[in-house]
Design a protein around this motif. Structure first.
Motif, PDB file in Angstrom:
ATOM      1  N   HIS A 269       0.824  -1.214   0.000  1.00 47.15           N
ATOM      2  CA  HIS A 269       0.000   0.000   0.000  1.00 47.15           C
ATOM      3  C   HIS A 269       0.857   1.263   0.000  1.00 47.15           C
ATOM      4  CE1 HIS A 269      -3.235   2.784   0.980  1.00 47.15           C
ATOM      5  NE2 HIS A 269      -2.524   3.208   2.010  1.00 47.15           N
ATOM      6  N   THR A 270       1.869   1.302   0.840  1.00 49.06           N
ATOM      7  CA  THR A 270       2.674   2.525   0.940  1.00 49.06           C
ATOM      8  C   THR A 270       3.568   2.734  -0.276  1.00 49.06           C
ATOM      9  OG1 THR A 270       4.321   1.310   2.254  1.00 49.06           O
ATOM     10  CG2 THR A 270       2.651   2.580   3.463  1.00 49.06           C
ATOM     11  N   ALA A 275       0.710  10.564  -1.924  1.00 47.02           N
ATOM     12  CA  ALA A 275       0.220  11.660  -1.083  1.00 47.02           C
ATOM     13  C   ALA A 275       1.337  12.687  -0.946  1.00 47.02           C
ATOM     14  CB  ALA A 275      -0.212  11.144   0.292  1.00 47.02           C
ATOM     15  N   PHE A 276       0.981  13.950  -0.920  1.00 42.72           N
ATOM     16  CA  PHE A 276       1.958  15.033  -0.761  1.00 42.72           C
ATOM     17  C   PHE A 276       3.046  14.982  -1.833  1.00 42.72           C
ATOM     18  CE2 PHE A 276       0.372  13.781   3.470  1.00 42.72           C
ATOM     19  CZ  PHE A 276      -0.393  14.917   3.750  1.00 42.72           C
ATOM     20  N   GLY A 277       2.636  14.611  -3.050  1.00 50.10           N
ATOM     21  CA  GLY A 277       3.553  14.682  -4.174  1.00 50.10           C
ATOM     22  C   GLY A 277       4.380  13.452  -4.446  1.00 50.10           C
ATOM     23  N   GLY A 278       4.121  12.351  -3.762  1.00 49.85           N
ATOM     24  CA  GLY A 278       4.904  11.138  -4.011  1.00 49.85           C
ATOM     25  C   GLY A 278       4.335   9.957  -3.250  1.00 49.85           C
ATOM     26  N   VAL A 286       6.587   7.530   7.565  1.00 51.96           N
ATOM     27  CA  VAL A 286       6.004   6.259   7.127  1.00 51.96           C
ATOM     28  C   VAL A 286       7.072   5.185   7.041  1.00 51.96           C
ATOM     29  CG1 VAL A 286       4.850   5.082   5.210  1.00 51.96           C
ATOM     30  CG2 VAL A 286       4.093   7.360   5.911  1.00 51.96           C
ATOM     31  N   ALA A 287       8.196   5.504   6.415  1.00 45.24           N
ATOM     32  CA  ALA A 287       9.275   4.523   6.257  1.00 45.24           C
ATOM     33  C   ALA A 287       9.778   4.021   7.602  1.00 45.24           C
ATOM     34  CB  ALA A 287      10.415   5.138   5.453  1.00 45.24           C
ATOM     35  N   HIS A 288       9.914   4.927   8.562  1.00 44.35           N
ATOM     36  CA  HIS A 288      10.379   4.524   9.893  1.00 44.35           C
ATOM     37  C   HIS A 288       9.344   3.652  10.600  1.00 44.35           C
ATOM     38  CE1 HIS A 288      13.670   7.838  10.496  1.00 44.35           C
ATOM     39  NE2 HIS A 288      13.869   7.092   9.421  1.00 44.35           N
ATOM     40  N   GLN A 289       8.066   3.959  10.396  1.00 45.49           N
ATOM     41  CA  GLN A 289       7.013   3.150  10.995  1.00 45.49           C
ATOM     42  C   GLN A 289       7.048   1.729  10.437  1.00 45.49           C
ATOM     43  OE1 GLN A 289       3.796   4.124  13.250  1.00 45.49           O
ATOM     44  NE2 GLN A 289       4.808   2.164  13.517  1.00 45.49           N
ATOM     45  N   VAL A 290       7.203   1.609   9.127  1.00 46.44           N
ATOM     46  CA  VAL A 290       7.272   0.294   8.490  1.00 46.44           C
ATOM     47  C   VAL A 290       8.513  -0.474   8.966  1.00 46.44           C
ATOM     48  CG1 VAL A 290       7.548  -0.903   6.280  1.00 46.44           C
ATOM     49  CG2 VAL A 290       5.926   0.994   6.487  1.00 46.44           C
ATOM     50  N   ALA A 291       9.628   0.225   9.097  1.00 46.78           N
ATOM     51  CA  ALA A 291      10.849  -0.427   9.593  1.00 46.78           C
ATOM     52  C   ALA A 291      10.643  -0.970  11.003  1.00 46.78           C
ATOM     53  CB  ALA A 291      12.007   0.570   9.576  1.00 46.78           C
ATOM     54  N   GLU A 292       9.949  -0.203  11.847  1.00 52.13           N
ATOM     55  CA  GLU A 292       9.666  -0.655  13.215  1.00 52.13           C
ATOM     56  C   GLU A 292       8.754  -1.875  13.199  1.00 52.13           C
ATOM     57  OE1 GLU A 292       9.931  -0.422  17.426  1.00 52.13           O
ATOM     58  OE2 GLU A 292      11.081   0.567  15.839  1.00 52.13           O
ATOM     59  N   MET A 293       7.741  -1.853  12.347  1.00 49.46           N
ATOM     60  CA  MET A 293       6.832  -2.999  12.229  1.00 49.46           C
ATOM     61  C   MET A 293       7.591  -4.261  11.824  1.00 49.46           C
ATOM     62  SD  MET A 293       3.873  -0.874  10.195  1.00 49.46           S
ATOM     63  CE  MET A 293       2.875  -2.284   9.690  1.00 49.46           C
ATOM     64  N   LEU A 346      -1.768   3.353   8.740  1.00 51.31           N
ATOM     65  CA  LEU A 346      -1.117   3.739   7.493  1.00 51.31           C
ATOM     66  C   LEU A 346      -2.027   3.546   6.273  1.00 51.31           C
ATOM     67  CD1 LEU A 346       2.484   2.388   8.135  1.00 51.31           C
ATOM     68  CD2 LEU A 346       1.739   4.778   8.097  1.00 51.31           C
ATOM     69  N   HIS A 347      -2.999   2.658   6.391  1.00 53.41           N
ATOM     70  CA  HIS A 347      -3.953   2.473   5.300  1.00 53.41           C
ATOM     71  C   HIS A 347      -5.072   3.510   5.325  1.00 53.41           C
ATOM     72  CE1 HIS A 347      -2.119  -1.438   4.472  1.00 53.41           C
ATOM     73  NE2 HIS A 347      -2.907  -1.558   3.417  1.00 53.41           N
TER      74      HIS A 347
END
Length: 395
Positions: A269-270, A275-278, A286-293, A346-347
């Motif tokens: 999904h990410t 969003a916000f141009g990319g 977002v990237a840091h959240q996914v890395a933590e997950m 995030l979704h």
């Protein structure tokens, strides 16, 4: 794939199970009624040979050097549960409940009990249930009040209630834990195999947040005899705890499977959502959240398989087994809750829509933090074991 040392055969089996779950089992799950036993799904698990693996002979050695059947290895059980959970949580739950309900029969049952009940369980033709919890004795399992009062010279009458019992009231038989010696705490509990058609046994379904079949049982003088005892009289608490110690790491595997499914959905999904141009993935938050997950999921997976490997190596009574099992269940179920919740965030609103994968996982993921011992119980077990056996290795 995990950094845990799986061999090529195990890795291939995981892939095969995911495919089977998605293509053969999920369609059956979707036809089932939430909150009720899906017998076609259970039968399919039997036809595919999955239920039989719960009871394969391993030649383990028990007390006094006697050979005891232990079933498929704990790692195999965890691989199966994680793989099924990734693709079809309903299939995973049906598989696990068959194991939980029938494992005491496999390990502590008499030859007659094993011969009568295990073959139909393997085939998916008989549904099993593990009846431990009561309205006033959930986390405190030693406080059981279901009374087993002597009835003539060869039996007892069961009177009382059980609650929050998976597969109740639709199971074909129950592993029931009752108090045979009042005031004796965990030392006065006996395990019984009680067929569902036994006179005086009734039940009702409970409408729960998760779609699992869960109900309450009422025992109105249900007669049991010595032929129904699993193990030894007044030693049923040991039957319960050895069963839970075997399945707790695999509850963690169930949780890891859900976390991985949520993580993979989030990665897709990410990467696609702009969003916000990319794409969302280009946002550092977002990237840091996914890395933590991902990091938490992998850490939980490693603890689950370490606990399973210890069980396979040391057996159910080995040093540190109870502590490892509790740690594995604790970290994996708490991690899965975190990962699924983060995935929903995030979704956005789409994940809240009925029928979305994450909406389904969000309802599923909450229960494992409670059943088979709530997270607070796991912490109590861990602390008790640490203080009682500080010399035991933690690695």
């Amino acid at each position: 794939m995990t950094a845990f040392s799986l061999n090529p055969e195990q890795t291939a089996r995981c892939a095969e199970l995911r495919t089977l779950a998605a293509e053969r089992l999920r369609p059956l799950a979707e036809k089932g009624e939430p909150g009720h036993v899906n017998r076609p799904l259970v039968a399919a698990l039997g036809e595919l040979g999955l239920l039989g693996r719960l009871f394969e002979e391993r030649g383990a050695v028990g007390e006094g050097g006697a050979a005891r059947a232990q079933g498929a290895g704990a790692i195999d059980l965890c691989l199966t549960r994680e793989s099924l959970a990734y693709a079809c949580t309903e299939a995973e739950t049906a598989f696990a409940l068959q194991g939980l309900g029938a494992h005491p029969v496999h390990t502590h049952g008499s030859p007659a009990q094993r011969e009568q009940w295990l073959p139909p369980v393997r085939r998916g033709h008989a549904v099993a249930a593990f009846a431990l919890s009561e309205p006033g004795a959930g986390s405190d399992a030693a406080a059981l009040n279901l009374a087993a009062t002597p009835d003539r010279s060869d039996g007892w009458r069961l009177t009382g209630e059980k609650c929050w019992i998976s597969n109740a009231p639709e199971a074909d038989f129950y592993t029931v834990f009752a108090r045979t010696t009042p005031g004796a705490g965990s030392r006065g509990v006996t395990a019984f195999l009680v067929p569902a058609d036994r006179a005086g046994l009734t039940g009702t379904s409970l409408d729960m947040l998760s779609p699992h079949p869960i109900g309450a049982l009422a025992f109105d003088g249900v007669r049991v005899t010595a032929a129904d005892v699993l193990g030894e009289v007044d030693r049923g608490f040991r039957v319960a705890m050895t069963t839970l110690n075997r399945f707790r790491p695999s509850v963690g595997a169930f949780a890891v499977g859900m976390a991985q499914a949520a993580l993979d959905a989030t990665l897709a999904h990410t990467a696609e959502r702009t969003a916000f141009g990319g794409p969302l993935k280009d946002l550092q938050s977002v990237a840091h959240q996914v890395a933590e997950m991902a990091t938490r999921t992998e850490a939980a997976r490693l603890m689950v398989y370490a606990a399973a490997a210890a069980y396979d190596r040391e057996g159910p009574q080995g040093p540190g087994i109870a502590r490892r099992a509790a740690m594995a269940k604790l970290i994996a179920t708490e991690t899965a809750q975190y990962v699924v919740d983060a995935a929903v965030q995030l979704h956005g609103a789409r994940a809240l829509r009925r029928g979305h994968l994450l909406e389904h996982l969000y309802r599923e993921v909450r229960a494992p933090r409670i059943y088979e011992g709530a997270s607070e119980v796991q912490r109590t077990i861990i602390a008790k074991e640490l203080y009682a056996h500080p010399e035991e290795p933690t690695a």
